[in-house]
Structures are given as structure tokens and as C-alpha cells.
Design a protein around this motif. Structure first.
Motif, mmCIF file in Angstrom:
data_model
loop_
_atom_site.group_PDB
_atom_site.id
_atom_site.type_symbol
_atom_site.label_atom_id
_atom_site.label_comp_id
_atom_site.label_asym_id
_atom_site.label_seq_id
_atom_site.Cartn_x
_atom_site.Cartn_y
_atom_site.Cartn_z
ATOM 1 N N GLN A 286 0.890 -1.144 -0.027
ATOM 2 C CA GLN A 286 0.038 0.186 -0.093
ATOM 3 C C GLN A 286 0.745 1.113 -0.040
ATOM 4 O OE1 GLN A 286 -3.254 0.052 2.862
ATOM 5 N NE2 GLN A 286 -3.610 2.311 2.680
ATOM 6 N N LEU B 98 -5.573 4.756 -0.805
ATOM 7 C CA LEU B 98 -5.463 3.378 -1.401
ATOM 8 C C LEU B 98 -6.177 3.423 -2.820
ATOM 9 C CD1 LEU B 98 -4.451 0.632 -1.693
ATOM 10 C CD2 LEU B 98 -6.332 -0.318 -0.208
ATOM 11 N N ARG C 79 -1.524 -5.459 1.799
ATOM 12 C CA ARG C 79 -1.791 -4.701 2.864
ATOM 13 C C ARG C 79 -1.475 -5.174 4.114
ATOM 14 N NH1 ARG C 79 -7.457 -2.758 2.741
ATOM 15 N NH2 ARG C 79 -6.685 -1.012 3.484
#
Length: 331
Positions: free
Chosen positions: A218, A230, A248
Motif C-alpha cells: 500500500q 489506497l 496490505r
């Protein structure tokens, strides 16, 4: 186009990890910041090695870890990287090939010894890394076995190797060979500092259509897009590559392909011990799933299974039977 002989061929830094336990007092005495990673020269590497306690060695480097992960899943993996004709270079080749990875890049005297990373692990699990890049940063285009590249379904490149001009030229040549052969090209952004240093170069690769599968976490994809959001970052790149994969950590992972978007949660774990190699092993699972023609969601799930295994013990190599954990996903 003939059927590929290899599922995944990885290009990256050939680094021997030298891992030892150390107390906080040792770090303080050596002037090291716990949990940090620093680049060191050959002299400092030798000095620190002499002061470290008993250590064990393993062939490492991001792309090497991914290749070993593919092999552990039962895939046909290859690796391209530069070692020197020295003892550590011999160790690296033996250790990596023992995992089932094809490594045929010749050892070459480039004026520097084989790369190594002295990794000090404190009792609280923090890893302090001291990396000498040595010969790894001198991979020339001439070292490439172009038949090996044409024989791989997917060519996988690590952003860490983009920094020096010589291996960058080798990677550009490898991309050309793979694309001419009708193979897929995958690229990992590797680290936010790689993005900060090479955003223009990475963006050009993507804009020119040279990358089919882009891996990022991310923070990296947000850094590439220049937005701390994001979905906005994913939206900025989803249409520029065939497949975009974003990990993530404990929040799972997502991927886009065309108009499709898939997400999976992180796999449950018993205990978080060491996150080293999590992204490398995630990539191994996703890439093998892709080579096997699995769905986007199944590729993500296979990556998550591999990442969950490797973070529950020290080191970036799987210790459990990944093929068994993956069930039919890796078949």
C-alpha cells in the motif's frame, strides 16, 4: 509460442544472508539502530562479521526468495543474479539450487566479492540488517541466458536492482527478450525508497506497456501515485497494467485485472515472528497461481497462504510444506 519450460524466472540481487542473535548492548556498542537497514562497504562487512556471534547462512535477496517460494510450491523456478567466484558465491549457488531453483548465471570476477547481509536478531524479534551489495550490483546484459528467459512463462524483476546502471541495462534487455517471446513480465516496486529514487523510470516502464503484472504494497503504490489514499492510488495504475497486485499486511491483499477486482483477507496465523520475506513469498504464490491459470482471487489466496507461513518463523524461506498448505491451488 512453445510451452514454457519454467513457470517463473526471477532476476534480482544475489545476497547471502548471515543471521546471528545479538543483544541490545551489542547494537549499542556497534552504533546500530535496531530494526534499521543500512548499506555497508566490504571493509565494514568483514569487520562486523568478525564481531558477530555464531551465525547461519542462507541464500537470500528478494527475487531469490520468490524463486525459492515458487519451487517450494512445486513450481518450476529459475533465478538470474550475479555472484563472485568465491566461497560465498559457491554457497549461494548450492543453497539456492538445493531448493529446486535453476541458477545458471556464471560466477564472474567483477572486482567485488559476493554480496552479503549481516542480520542481527535481538531477543524481541527485531532484525537489524547490514547489507554489502558487492558483486550483486554488477549483473551485465552479457550474463543473461536469453534462451532461459524465452523459456519462462513469467519474468519477475525486483525494483531493488534498478539502482545501478549495469543491472538496469540487463533488466531492460531481459524485458525485451521476454516480450519478444510473448511471455509475461512482472515487476515489484520493492520499497518506498526505490519508488522515491526511480519513480520516473518505473512510470516510464509502466506507461510504455513493458509491465504486465505490477506488485506493490500500500505504501509503495501510494508513493507511486503521489496520493495517501489506497483506492485513488489503485485507480491511477489499474488501467496501465494488465494486473495490479497490492498487499496490505494484516489487511489482506487486492488485485485488479481489466474490469475485475478481487480482495482476500490475510490468512490467520498463530504468532507473528518475523515479517522478512512476506512480500517475496506472497509474490511467489500469486505468480505460480497466474502461471497455472488460476482465478484472480485464487492467486491472491495462494499468495496470502505463502506469506502467512513465512511470517511465523525466522527467515524468508518456507519451513512448512507449502504445497500441502496450498491444497489444489498450486496444482
Amino acid at each position: 509460442m512453445p510451452d514454457p519450460r519454467l513457470d517463473v524466472l526471477c532476476i534480482g540481487n544475489a545476497i547471502v544472508d548471515v543471521i546471528a542473535n545479538a543483544g541490545d548492548d551489542f547494537l549499542t556498542k556497534e552504533g546500530l539502530v535496531k530494526g534499521s537497514m543500512r548499506l555497508i562497504d566490504a571493509e565494514e562487512a568483514e569487520r562486523l562479521y568478525a564481531h558477530m556471534g555464531p551465525a547461519h547462512q542462507v541464500s537470500g535477496g528478494s527475487a531469490g526468495n520468490t524463486a525459492a517460494g515458487v519451487a517450494a510450491l512445486g513450481g518450476r523456478a529459475g533465478f538470474i543474479g550475479q555472484v563472485a567466484p568465491d566461497q560465498l558465491g559457491q554457497f549461494y549457488r548450492h543453497d539456492l539450487t538445493a531448493t529446486g531453483v535453476e541458477f545458471i548465471t556464471p560466477a564472474t570476477n567483477v572486482g567485488e566479492p559476493t554480496a552479503r547481509s549481516m542480520i542481527l536478531v535481538t531477543p524481541d524479534g527485531h532484525r537489524t540488517m547490514n547489507t554489502f551489495l558487492g558483486a550483486a550490483q554488477h549483473l551485465p546484459p552479457a550474463a543473461l541466458d536469453e534462451a532461459q528467459i524465452r523459456d519462462a512463462a513469467i519474468l519477475y524483476l525486483e525494483g531493488y536492482l534498478w539502482d545501478p546502471e549495469t543491472p538496469r541495462s540487463a533488466m531492460v534487455r531481459a524485458i525485451d527478450v521476454a516480450r519478444d517471446a510473448g511471455r509475461k513480465v512482472a515487476f515489484t516496486l520493492s520499497d518506498t525508497f526505490c519508488v522515491d529514487r526511480h519513480r520516473d523510470g518505473f512510470t516510464k516502464l509502466i506507461e510504455d506497456g513493458q509491465i504486465d503484472i505490477l506488485f506493490a504494497n500500500q505504501a509503495e503504490i501510494e508513493a507511486m501515485a503521489g496520493v495517501a489514499h489506497l483506492d485513488s492510488a489503485v485507480g491511477a495504475f489499474a488501467d496501465k497494467v494488465e494486473t495490479l497486485v497490492v498487499t496490505r499486511s494484516e489487511d489482506g491483499a487486492l488485485a485488479t485485472r481489466g474490469g475485475e477486482r478481487a480482495e482476500v483477507p490475510a490468512q490467520p496465523i498463530h504468532e507473528l515472528v518475523d515479517t522478512t520475506g512476506a512480500g517475496d513469498l506472497f509474490a511467489a504464490g500469486f505468480l505460480l497461481g497466474t502461471a497455472r491459470g488460476r482465478s484472480l482471487e485464487d492467486c491472491l489466496r495462494l499468495g496470502a497462504i505463502c506469506a502467512a507461513e513465512v511470517i511465523q518463523h525466522y527467515g524468508a524461506r518456507p519451513e512448512a510444506n507449502l504445497r500441502a498448505l496450498a491444497g489444489g491451488l498450486a496444482a
